[in-house]
Design an enzyme around this catalytic site. Sequence first.
Site, PDB file in Angstrom:
ATOM      1  N   GLU A   1      -7.742   5.999 -10.704  1.00  0.00           N
ATOM      2  CA  GLU A   1      -8.166   6.868 -12.046  1.00  0.00           C
ATOM      3  C   GLU A   1      -6.518   6.454 -12.748  1.00  0.00           C
ATOM      4  O   GLU A   1      -6.644   6.247 -14.093  1.00  0.00           O
ATOM      5  CB  GLU A   1      -8.639   8.075 -12.139  1.00  0.00           C
ATOM      6  CG  GLU A   1     -10.150   7.930 -11.503  1.00  0.00           C
ATOM      7  CD  GLU A   1     -10.120   9.472 -11.564  1.00  0.00           C
ATOM      8  OE1 GLU A   1      -9.035  10.328 -12.078  1.00  0.00           O
ATOM      9  OE2 GLU A   1     -11.103   9.762 -11.320  1.00  0.00           O
TER      10      GLU A   1
ATOM     11  N   ARG B   1       4.761  -0.660  -8.013  1.00  0.00           N
ATOM     12  CA  ARG B   1       5.745  -0.970  -8.776  1.00  0.00           C
ATOM     13  C   ARG B   1       6.633  -0.531  -8.751  1.00  0.00           C
ATOM     14  O   ARG B   1       8.068  -0.604  -9.026  1.00  0.00           O
ATOM     15  CB  ARG B   1       5.501  -1.117  -9.768  1.00  0.00           C
ATOM     16  CG  ARG B   1       4.260  -1.943 -10.469  1.00  0.00           C
ATOM     17  CD  ARG B   1       4.496  -3.310 -12.158  1.00  0.00           C
ATOM     18  NE  ARG B   1       3.993  -4.330 -11.898  1.00  0.00           N
ATOM     19  CZ  ARG B   1       2.668  -4.727 -12.368  1.00  0.00           C
ATOM     20  NH1 ARG B   1       1.748  -3.739 -11.751  1.00  0.00           N
ATOM     21  NH2 ARG B   1       2.060  -5.705 -12.371  1.00  0.00           N
TER      22      ARG B   1
ATOM     23  N   HIS C   1      -3.052   3.826  -2.296  1.00  0.00           N
ATOM     24  CA  HIS C   1      -4.144   3.835  -1.158  1.00  0.00           C
ATOM     25  C   HIS C   1      -5.135   4.603  -0.660  1.00  0.00           C
ATOM     26  O   HIS C   1      -6.113   4.459  -0.102  1.00  0.00           O
ATOM     27  CB  HIS C   1      -4.147   2.442  -0.847  1.00  0.00           C
ATOM     28  CG  HIS C   1      -2.805   1.412  -2.506  1.00  0.00           C
ATOM     29  ND1 HIS C   1      -2.097   1.026  -2.567  1.00  0.00           N
ATOM     30  CD2 HIS C   1      -3.723   1.001  -3.259  1.00  0.00           C
ATOM     31  CE1 HIS C   1      -1.617   0.137  -3.556  1.00  0.00           C
ATOM     32  NE2 HIS C   1      -3.001   0.015  -3.773  1.00  0.00           N
TER      33      HIS C   1
ATOM     34  N   LEU D   1       0.802  -1.058   0.316  1.00  0.00           N
ATOM     35  CA  LEU D   1       0.064   0.009  -0.102  1.00  0.00           C
ATOM     36  C   LEU D   1       1.020   1.136   0.185  1.00  0.00           C
ATOM     37  O   LEU D   1       2.320   1.123   0.611  1.00  0.00           O
ATOM     38  CB  LEU D   1      -1.182   0.049   1.648  1.00  0.00           C
ATOM     39  CG  LEU D   1      -1.533  -1.457   1.249  1.00  0.00           C
ATOM     40  CD1 LEU D   1      -2.870  -1.455   2.831  1.00  0.00           C
ATOM     41  CD2 LEU D   1      -2.737  -1.515   0.120  1.00  0.00           C
TER      42      LEU D   1
END
Length: 279
Positions: free
Chosen positions: A149, A188, A37, A33
């Site tokens: 988004e 990532r 998040h 997270l």
Amino acid sequence: MKQINAVNDLLSFIQLIKQQNKTIGIVPTMGSLHSGHDSLIKRCKKENNITIVSIYVNPNQFNNKNDFLNYPRTLDADINRLKTLNCDILFSPSDKEISKILNPNFKLKLGNLNKYLEADNRPGHFEGVINIVAKLFEITSPNKAYFGEKDLQQLLIIKQLCLQKFKNIQVISCATVRNAGGLAKSSRNKHLTEKELIIARSIYKVLNEVKKNKLDWSVKKAKDYVRKYLNNLSINLDYFEIIEIEKFSFTQEINTNCNYYAMIAVTIRETRLIDNLKL
Ligand code: PAF
């Protein structure tokens, strides 16, 4: 915060919540997270009585085995973060628990959404996402579900999932959170070195350059610009496209009456990043 790992325990808890007429919001995640998040969870907390965050690294949505094996897993840190955010429930099931939930038995009509960009570059990816999200929706029956988004194509597909199969669930889209240099927050990013993190800022930079010139440049010129710019920085461009969002179709020309997004996917060394910007 209550941590639940078993599907049956979660079902009993949900039953109790529903009896109390409380609203449920869910934030599905694969963990690792970050502040992106956090923004989903904070909004979920504001808009629902009970906030459920799920953490499950879903093997079925990875079309590359190494990507799955290397996906960052930071459960202890995630738990601390969720406690600080006052999350109500963490659902962190094992593969075995997830397999106890029946596979959803439907086919969605997705058209271009499951044809282009991520669908084309990651075969089977969205089928995996739809499968796990549908399972989570089945067992939690949330009023609202929160998605970022940054993963725009995923967000649009989940909106279709709810329109076609889970009509009582409202999908809430939340703006992309970026670091100070403009790089979109992503689990990532943890794979990038300090130097690569700086180079990766150019993804947002080129998207903004295209936005600035959208009425003067042809789409071909925008594509050439993006490719050259990123190439010079040794960023491998997987795709850059301008799509008209309603039909999710590629456009060759920007027409001021339509709603366009610049969509990009790149690979820096072995790390694949995606981003987008409304033009
Ligand atoms: O966006 C993600 O993290 C995942 O695709 C999701 C929605 C949690 C499904 O595994």
